[in-house]
Design a protein around this motif. Structure first.
Motif, PDB file in Angstrom:
ATOM      1  N   GLN A  22      38.977  36.945  28.704  1.00 43.28           N
ATOM      2  CA  GLN A  22      38.665  37.984  29.816  1.00 43.28           C
ATOM      3  C   GLN A  22      39.884  38.553  30.374  1.00 43.28           C
ATOM      4  OE1 GLN A  22      36.581  35.665  32.625  1.00 43.28           O
ATOM      5  NE2 GLN A  22      34.440  36.273  31.959  1.00 43.28           N
ATOM      6  N   PRO A  23      40.165  39.563  30.918  1.00 47.68           N
ATOM      7  CA  PRO A  23      41.221  40.162  31.363  1.00 47.68           C
ATOM      8  C   PRO A  23      42.258  39.202  32.252  1.00 47.68           C
ATOM      9  CG  PRO A  23      39.743  41.646  31.684  1.00 47.68           C
ATOM     10  CD  PRO A  23      38.812  40.489  31.272  1.00 47.68           C
ATOM     11  N   ALA A  24      41.634  38.263  32.967  1.00 47.42           N
ATOM     12  CA  ALA A  24      42.347  37.140  33.813  1.00 47.42           C
ATOM     13  C   ALA A  24      43.012  36.338  32.834  1.00 47.42           C
ATOM     14  CB  ALA A  24      41.507  36.373  34.618  1.00 47.42           C
ATOM     15  N   HIS A  25      42.468  36.091  31.546  1.00 46.04           N
ATOM     16  CA  HIS A  25      43.306  35.251  30.581  1.00 46.04           C
ATOM     17  C   HIS A  25      44.563  35.864  30.006  1.00 46.04           C
ATOM     18  CE1 HIS A  25      38.901  33.529  30.018  1.00 46.04           C
ATOM     19  NE2 HIS A  25      39.537  32.848  31.061  1.00 46.04           N
ATOM     20  N   LEU A  26      44.969  36.934  30.221  1.00 44.28           N
ATOM     21  CA  LEU A  26      45.941  37.668  29.705  1.00 44.28           C
ATOM     22  C   LEU A  26      47.071  37.930  30.722  1.00 44.28           C
ATOM     23  CD1 LEU A  26      44.284  40.573  27.612  1.00 44.28           C
ATOM     24  CD2 LEU A  26      44.568  38.155  26.917  1.00 44.28           C
ATOM     25  N   LEU A  27      46.898  37.312  31.962  1.00 47.68           N
ATOM     26  CA  LEU A  27      47.694  37.503  32.921  1.00 47.68           C
ATOM     27  C   LEU A  27      48.998  36.746  32.947  1.00 47.68           C
ATOM     28  CD1 LEU A  27      45.403  37.812  36.268  1.00 47.68           C
ATOM     29  CD2 LEU A  27      46.719  39.648  35.091  1.00 47.68           C
ATOM     30  N   GLN A  28      50.111  36.966  33.409  1.00 51.57           N
ATOM     31  CA  GLN A  28      51.467  36.060  33.340  1.00 51.57           C
ATOM     32  C   GLN A  28      51.086  34.990  34.039  1.00 51.57           C
ATOM     33  OE1 GLN A  28      50.928  39.244  34.649  1.00 51.57           O
ATOM     34  NE2 GLN A  28      52.622  39.817  35.822  1.00 51.57           N
ATOM     35  N   SER A  29      51.820  33.890  33.956  1.00 47.89           N
ATOM     36  CA  SER A  29      51.943  32.754  34.800  1.00 47.89           C
ATOM     37  C   SER A  29      52.677  33.008  35.953  1.00 47.89           C
ATOM     38  CB  SER A  29      52.436  31.637  33.858  1.00 47.89           C
ATOM     39  OG  SER A  29      53.834  31.858  33.620  1.00 47.89           O
ATOM     40  N   GLY A  30      52.644  32.038  36.934  1.00 49.82           N
ATOM     41  CA  GLY A  30      53.621  32.119  38.220  1.00 49.82           C
ATOM     42  C   GLY A  30      52.690  32.862  39.420  1.00 49.82           C
ATOM     43  N   ASP A  31      53.558  33.032  40.314  1.00 52.13           N
ATOM     44  CA  ASP A  31      52.873  33.625  41.383  1.00 52.13           C
ATOM     45  C   ASP A  31      52.208  34.913  41.306  1.00 52.13           C
ATOM     46  OD1 ASP A  31      53.667  31.455  42.980  1.00 52.13           O
ATOM     47  OD2 ASP A  31      55.552  32.428  43.843  1.00 52.13           O
ATOM     48  N   THR A  32      52.914  35.764  40.609  1.00 57.39           N
ATOM     49  CA  THR A  32      52.226  36.934  40.555  1.00 57.39           C
ATOM     50  C   THR A  32      50.920  36.964  39.790  1.00 57.39           C
ATOM     51  OG1 THR A  32      54.236  38.292  40.329  1.00 57.39           O
ATOM     52  CG2 THR A  32      52.385  39.463  39.278  1.00 57.39           C
ATOM     53  N   GLY A  33      50.873  36.153  38.452  1.00 56.11           N
ATOM     54  CA  GLY A  33      49.545  35.895  37.598  1.00 56.11           C
ATOM     55  C   GLY A  33      48.667  35.572  38.706  1.00 56.11           C
ATOM     56  N   ASP A  34      48.845  34.799  39.343  1.00 58.46           N
ATOM     57  CA  ASP A  34      47.917  33.877  40.428  1.00 58.46           C
ATOM     58  C   ASP A  34      46.996  34.818  41.275  1.00 58.46           C
ATOM     59  OD1 ASP A  34      48.470  31.512  38.925  1.00 58.46           O
ATOM     60  OD2 ASP A  34      49.694  30.589  40.651  1.00 58.46           O
ATOM     61  N   LYS A  35      48.274  35.757  41.941  1.00 57.01           N
ATOM     62  CA  LYS A  35      47.494  36.700  42.688  1.00 57.01           C
ATOM     63  C   LYS A  35      46.705  37.504  42.216  1.00 57.01           C
ATOM     64  CE  LYS A  35      49.291  40.640  45.552  1.00 57.01           C
ATOM     65  NZ  LYS A  35      50.424  41.480  46.139  1.00 57.01           N
ATOM     66  N   LEU A  36      47.011  38.084  40.991  1.00 56.24           N
ATOM     67  CA  LEU A  36      46.158  38.923  40.246  1.00 56.24           C
ATOM     68  C   LEU A  36      44.871  38.413  39.858  1.00 56.24           C
ATOM     69  CD1 LEU A  36      48.751  40.901  37.972  1.00 56.24           C
ATOM     70  CD2 LEU A  36      47.652  41.738  40.121  1.00 56.24           C
ATOM     71  N   LYS A  37      44.996  37.108  39.304  1.00 53.92           N
ATOM     72  CA  LYS A  37      43.666  36.243  39.103  1.00 53.92           C
ATOM     73  C   LYS A  37      42.614  36.293  40.301  1.00 53.92           C
ATOM     74  CE  LYS A  37      45.482  32.993  35.734  1.00 53.92           C
ATOM     75  NZ  LYS A  37      45.598  31.790  35.474  1.00 53.92           N
ATOM     76  N   LEU A  38      43.163  36.344  41.556  1.00 55.62           N
ATOM     77  CA  LEU A  38      42.413  36.243  42.627  1.00 55.62           C
ATOM     78  C   LEU A  38      41.608  37.448  42.815  1.00 55.62           C
ATOM     79  CD1 LEU A  38      44.496  34.423  45.174  1.00 55.62           C
ATOM     80  CD2 LEU A  38      42.408  33.485  44.369  1.00 55.62           C
ATOM     81  N   ILE A  39      42.650  38.651  42.661  1.00 59.11           N
ATOM     82  CA  ILE A  39      41.884  39.967  42.733  1.00 59.11           C
ATOM     83  C   ILE A  39      40.788  40.145  41.616  1.00 59.11           C
ATOM     84  CG2 ILE A  39      42.468  42.380  42.404  1.00 59.11           C
ATOM     85  CD1 ILE A  39      45.156  41.887  43.282  1.00 59.11           C
ATOM     86  N   LEU A  40      40.826  39.635  40.430  1.00 57.71           N
ATOM     87  CA  LEU A  40      39.960  39.690  39.353  1.00 57.71           C
ATOM     88  C   LEU A  40      38.624  39.104  39.882  1.00 57.71           C
ATOM     89  CD1 LEU A  40      42.044  39.795  36.172  1.00 57.71           C
ATOM     90  CD2 LEU A  40      40.897  41.964  37.054  1.00 57.71           C
ATOM     91  N   LYS A  41      38.920  37.592  40.289  1.00 58.17           N
ATOM     92  CA  LYS A  41      38.078  36.611  40.359  1.00 58.17           C
ATOM     93  C   LYS A  41      36.939  37.358  41.725  1.00 58.17           C
ATOM     94  CE  LYS A  41      37.028  32.027  41.587  1.00 58.17           C
ATOM     95  NZ  LYS A  41      37.687  30.603  41.902  1.00 58.17           N
ATOM     96  N   ARG A  42      37.609  37.832  42.729  1.00 52.34           N
ATOM     97  CA  ARG A  42      36.978  38.489  43.774  1.00 52.34           C
ATOM     98  C   ARG A  42      36.148  39.827  43.301  1.00 52.34           C
ATOM     99  NH1 ARG A  42      41.847  37.504  47.095  1.00 52.34           N
ATOM    100  NH2 ARG A  42      42.148  39.667  46.568  1.00 52.34           N
ATOM    101  N   ARG A  43      36.550  40.447  42.692  1.00 50.59           N
ATOM    102  CA  ARG A  43      35.952  41.495  42.144  1.00 50.59           C
ATOM    103  C   ARG A  43      34.652  40.988  41.033  1.00 50.59           C
ATOM    104  NH1 ARG A  43      35.930  47.120  42.519  1.00 50.59           N
ATOM    105  NH2 ARG A  43      37.207  46.298  44.511  1.00 50.59           N
ATOM    106  N   GLY A  44      35.098  40.067  40.372  1.00 47.29           N
ATOM    107  CA  GLY A  44      34.023  39.485  39.431  1.00 47.29           C
ATOM    108  C   GLY A  44      32.893  39.042  40.245  1.00 47.29           C
ATOM    109  N   THR A  45      33.179  38.461  41.354  1.00 47.75           N
ATOM    110  CA  THR A  45      32.121  37.569  42.201  1.00 47.75           C
ATOM    111  C   THR A  45      31.282  38.815  42.845  1.00 47.75           C
ATOM    112  OG1 THR A  45      33.406  35.622  42.462  1.00 47.75           O
ATOM    113  CG2 THR A  45      31.625  36.115  43.996  1.00 47.75           C
ATOM    114  N   SER A  46      31.939  39.617  43.548  1.00 44.43           N
ATOM    115  CA  SER A  46      31.358  40.739  43.989  1.00 44.43           C
ATOM    116  C   SER A  46      30.362  41.570  43.205  1.00 44.43           C
ATOM    117  CB  SER A  46      32.332  41.799  44.611  1.00 44.43           C
ATOM    118  OG  SER A  46      31.819  42.869  45.130  1.00 44.43           O
TER     119      SER A  46
END
Length: 345
Positions: free
Chosen positions: A309-333
């Motif tokens: 999934q797109p979330a699996h392609l994100l970079q590691s670190g704080d930026t990646g974690d922030k973007l994962k939350l954005i993708l997760k919230r939208r996926g849940t919605s």
């Protein structure tokens, strides 16, 4: 007047010296455009210079008129490349009579393609009005539209599109690209160029605007947003996202919102545009691109050929974690919305 033997050796020598200066000093006699709908678009032909050129061309014998140099350039190619409009017009008239208006030089370019690449809109108009083939391509499969889109010449493109001809907007060059794809790739390259310290801001701005206008002209003429380039199946949206061209992505998502539902989750070798945005590690526009795509219906649960999934392609670190939350919230919605619709059924 130079002899034809001199012209056979150097077809433009006679017009690049004193003779050219005397022509420029004479009062011009304008000749109106003969193309319906484009009157006054460019400068008018100088009637006196045109008649002079016609007279000279008519005195040439067949071998001189059809002469081609070591690069297979005809006199028409040379006049066109030099921007000698009246002489190009006269030569085109003669070569048309001889069935050689679309003669090609060593790179497969006709005089029309040379005029396009040299950004000579008036000569482009003249040659098309005389019957030059607007669909012909060079050794790379590039048509006049491909060249205008790549170089960012909107005036040339306007003439090609608005002369009432049947122009193939979806023609492919030998890289599998349509003119619209070429326009997007070229625009993205210009957008990246501003990052270099040597860039001239004024020149960059003009080039950016010209290339964007070419893209806009193609879309308004009916070029398809759904077209996929052949090598990797990328659409215009994929190409823009891949290069981090947020300006182009904003534009594409705004012009035809209804069509975006069919495009937003299209795959290019398994990757959606959202996968590509997730892979833009280090881009200052990564987060904005992800948010834009999600707002227009991108599905964060879609998997590529590697089952990522797109979330699996994100970079590691704080930026990646922030973007994962954005993708997760939208996926849940999105899942909640689907469940709600199912309950209503």
């Amino acid at each position: 007047m130079a002899s034809t033997s001199m012209v056979h050796t150097d077809p433009v020598a006679w017009v690049t010296g004193p003779r050219q200066q005397s022509c420029a000093a004479a009062a011009p006699t304008p000749v109106s455009s003969t193309v319906s709908g484009l009157e006054g678009y460019g400068r008018q032909l100088d009637g006196r210079t045109l008649e002079e050129a016609r007279s000279f061309i008519q005195r040439m014998d067949y071998s001189t008129t059809t002469w081609q140099d070591d690069d297979d350039d005809t006199i028409l190619h040379i006049y066109t490349a030099k921007g000698l409009r009246e002489y190009a017009y006269a030569a085109a008239e003669k070569l048309k009579e001889l069935g050689k208006l679309d003669s090609k030089e060593h790179k497969g370019k006709t005089a029309l393609l040379v005029a396009v690449a040299a950004n000579q809109p008036d000569i482009v108009q003249d040659l098309i009005s005389l019957g030059a083939d607007v669909g012909v391509c060079d050794v790379k499969g590039q048509t006049a539209l491909h060249l205008a889109a790549t170089y960012g010449f909107p005036r040339v493109m306007q003439i090609i599109l608005f002369m009432g001809l049947q122009v193939n907007l979806e023609a492919r060059n030998f890289e599998g690209l349509t003119p619209l794809h070429c326009a997007a790739i070229s625009h993205s390259a210009t957008m990246k160029a501003v990052a270099f310290p040597s860039s001239n801001p004024a020149a960059w701005l003009g080039e950016r605007n010209d290339k964007f206008l070419c893209l806009d002209l193609l879309l308004n003429a009916g070029a398809s947003l759904l077209s996929q380039e052949i090598k990797s199946n990328k659409t215009l949206l994929h190409l823009a996202v891949k290069e981090g061209n947020v300006h182009l992505v904003r534009y594409l998502l705004s012009i035809r919102p209804d069509e975006m539902q069919a495009i937003i989750n299209m795959k290019a070798h398994g990757h959606t545009a959202l996968h590509m945005a997730a892979g833009l590690h280090g881009s200052p526009y990564q987060e904005e691109l992800i948010r834009l795509l999600l707002q227009h219906g991108a599905d964060p649960s879609t998997r590529n050929l590697e089952n990522d999934q797109p979330a699996h392609l994100l970079q590691s670190g704080d930026t990646g974690d922030k973007l994962k939350l954005i993708l997760k919230r939208r996926g849940t919605s999105s899942r909640r919305r689907i469940t709600s619709l199912q309950d209503q059924d």
